[in-house]
Design an enzyme around this catalytic site. Sequence first.
Site, PDB file in Angstrom:
ATOM      1  N   CYS A  75      -1.897   8.684   3.756  1.00  0.00           N
ATOM      2  CA  CYS A  75      -1.872   8.337   2.339  1.00  0.00           C
ATOM      3  C   CYS A  75      -3.148   8.751   1.614  1.00  0.00           C
ATOM      4  CB  CYS A  75      -1.628   6.836   2.173  1.00  0.00           C
ATOM      5  SG  CYS A  75      -2.792   5.792   3.076  1.00  0.00           S
TER       6      CYS A  75
ATOM      7  N   GLU B  63       0.860  -1.175   0.000  1.00  0.00           N
ATOM      8  CA  GLU B  63       0.000   0.000   0.000  1.00  0.00           C
ATOM      9  C   GLU B  63       0.893   1.219   0.000  1.00  0.00           C
ATOM     10  OE1 GLU B  63      -2.623   2.429   2.822  1.00  0.00           O
ATOM     11  OE2 GLU B  63      -3.860   0.705   2.250  1.00  0.00           O
TER      12      GLU B  63
END
Length: 429
Positions: free
Chosen positions: A225, A191
Amino acid sequence: MAAGPDGPGHRLSHLADAYDARGDKVVSTLCQENGKLRHEAGFEAHFIPRALRFAAGLALQPHGRVTDTQPGRQAMSLRQPVGVAGIVVPWNSPAYLCIRALAPALAAGCTAVVKMPGQAARTAALMSEILASVPELPKGAVNVVVESGADVARLLVESPQVPAISFTGSTATGRLVAQGAAAHFKRVGLELGGKTPHLVFADADLDAALATVVASSTVFAGQFCMTGSRVLLQREIAEEFTAALAERLESVRPGPASDPESQIGPLIDKASVARVDAAVEAALAGGAKALVRGGPSKRPELAGGAFYHPTLLAVPDSSLPIVQEETFGPVQTVQVFDTEAEAVALTLANDTEYGLSACVWSGDANRPVRLARQLDAGLISVNSWANLTVEFEEGGFKSSGVGRLGGLASVEDFLEYKQITQDYALPAG
């Protein structure tokens, strides 16, 4: 994936109980070490027992298959743990992002080596205490290492004894992880970075959108993020919304977690302050216009800290690095569009390399459904932002990563499938 009273599901359930009992300590440690405001740390911590209990349920459902492929022959498919899982954790949400990968690894029956960052040493120590407090978890099942460099991470990636890697971090480092793991054809879950857009249409609830767009830049001081770093506004409401957004961001009050009046915490260190500010200066030199300059805090009471006031930039197009690259700080850019088709063009992956999340703001019930199918992002939030759900898959498109954590797919990176075919005797006659 062994079920039963002595299996991974039983252990994960007890580990969830242990985290519940130490929840306040997890929160206070995140505040002291990570710089999160208390409600932000509480938000991170509340996911941990939930993720562990969901993984405990997955562990109780091994879901092998068996069938007769022809008379006298049966075939079965078994799911088995791959072995040791190497889990590399970032510093920005270390308590939950560790468990997000560790829980499905344990549910699959793997052991794990967890590499925690030096900026989260206290969180790592607390996690080790909690793990050790669960007698049902065998000693050596989870091994925690803290380092400020990358030697341990590199060893995990390169070792043939670690067949699965789960990495959360930057896209640049993710590429290196993937390249290193390819030598042994490892299972790799990544990720990586994101550049979340808010598509705000004229028919949206603008008050709700405004409050959330502000939060999407200031939560975790933009060190997330899924920070809502791109604000795309339909022309009819662009001037009004931009003015209101600038006013809100300008009034945001930085401060430490210990001050209940603080509205945004610090960046992780002074080097990050310098990096973010350099990106803003480069954008201004490249043609961006400062609607709210923000920048390193000059308030005397914050002297010596890593506090950064939110910044809002109007950009002429998507070509500037401030639009294309993850800033990892409280910086937003504003662009204007006219039509739905143009809005999609502004946010598809051919415009940025990322595809982690996106937000659509509209009062039209049909528009978000249409756009969600066109946007290259792993999480689409409708009239909201970053609505993460542990029970569903989370991950990115393109340079935002591969694989999924959360949901039913979360165990797949940690499992191997084995087919066994057996001939057997049929009754005579």
